[in-house]
Scaffold this motif. Structure first.
Motif, PDB file in Angstrom:
ATOM      1  N   PHE A 176       0.851  -1.191   0.000  1.00 10.97           N
ATOM      2  CA  PHE A 176       0.000   0.000   0.000  1.00 10.97           C
ATOM      3  C   PHE A 176       0.881   1.232   0.000  1.00 10.97           C
ATOM      4  O   PHE A 176       1.881   1.290   0.706  1.00 10.97           O
ATOM      5  N   THR A 189       0.567   5.755  -0.566  1.00  8.33           N
ATOM      6  CA  THR A 189      -0.082   6.999  -0.952  1.00  8.33           C
ATOM      7  C   THR A 189       0.857   7.632  -1.968  1.00  8.33           C
ATOM      8  O   THR A 189       1.954   8.057  -1.617  1.00  8.33           O
ATOM      9  N   ILE A 194     -10.670  -3.182   2.471  1.00  6.87           N
ATOM     10  CA  ILE A 194     -10.728  -1.991   1.626  1.00  6.87           C
ATOM     11  C   ILE A 194     -11.361  -2.358   0.296  1.00  6.87           C
ATOM     12  O   ILE A 194     -10.956  -3.321  -0.347  1.00  6.87           O
ATOM     13  N   SER A 234      -8.485   7.521   8.801  1.00  9.20           N
ATOM     14  CA  SER A 234      -7.617   6.424   9.236  1.00  9.20           C
ATOM     15  C   SER A 234      -7.359   6.489  10.738  1.00  9.20           C
ATOM     16  O   SER A 234      -7.287   5.463  11.415  1.00  9.20           O
ATOM     17  N   VAL A 243     -13.712   1.552   3.733  1.00  9.24           N
ATOM     18  CA  VAL A 243     -12.759   0.898   4.626  1.00  9.24           C
ATOM     19  C   VAL A 243     -13.521   0.430   5.861  1.00  9.24           C
ATOM     20  O   VAL A 243     -14.081   1.241   6.595  1.00  9.24           O
ATOM     21  N   LEU A 294      -5.827  -4.980   4.769  1.00  9.66           N
ATOM     22  CA  LEU A 294      -4.623  -4.242   5.115  1.00  9.66           C
ATOM     23  C   LEU A 294      -4.585  -4.013   6.622  1.00  9.66           C
ATOM     24  O   LEU A 294      -5.636  -3.883   7.261  1.00  9.66           O
ATOM     25  N   LEU A 320      -1.981   1.405   7.198  1.00  6.29           N
ATOM     26  CA  LEU A 320      -2.780   2.349   6.422  1.00  6.29           C
ATOM     27  C   LEU A 320      -2.599   3.761   6.970  1.00  6.29           C
ATOM     28  O   LEU A 320      -2.273   4.697   6.242  1.00  6.29           O
TER      29      LEU A 320
END
Length: 130
Positions: free
Chosen positions: A4, A6, A87, A53, A77, A104, A109
């Motif tokens: 994962f 960003t 997710i 998150s 999520v 995840l 995350l």
């Protein structure tokens, strides 16, 4: 290849008036959502994703939506247990279509989004942007 990430393309970030946009997407082991070169309101998104998150990590909520501003895309999520979340990458033109699903670690995350929020803040400070 990361499980994962960003993805932020810093050379794409632009400030016009008080709006900051740039290429931002979420990567899941080679699958980028909504797409790798997605351009959106990067500060709004990262702040929203960071709050969502954080809520999941602390157990304040068991479900959050991570939205994209410029299009019918978002993540669903759902907290599975103390450590993991499910997710779903959703496209919602006329009806919801699941494009990708994965599990995840919730802390991973959050830490990935938090790390990029700090880098984005430093980038804005370097450019004297509030």
């Amino acid at each position: 290849m990361k499980v994962f990430e960003t993805y932020i393309k810093y050379n794409s970030i632009n400030k016009s008036k008080e709006r900051i946009t740039g290429v931002v997407s979420l990567g899941f082991g080679g699958f980028f959502f909504p797409e790798k070169e997605w351009n959106d309101f990067i500060i709004i998104l990262i702040n929203s994703w960071l709050n969502s998150s954080y809520n999941l990590v602390l157990g304040i909520t068991n479900y959050e939506e991570f939205i994209f501003m410029d299009g019918p895309y978002f993540l669903k999520v759902s907290r599975i247990d103390v450590i993991n979340c499910n997710i779903e990458c959703i496209e919602n033109f006329n009806q919801e279509k699941v494009l990708f699903t994965t599990r995840l670690n919730i802390n991973f995350l959050h830490s990935e989004i938090f790390k990029n929020a700090i880098l984005l803040q430093q980038f804005c400070e370097k450019n004297n942007w509030n």
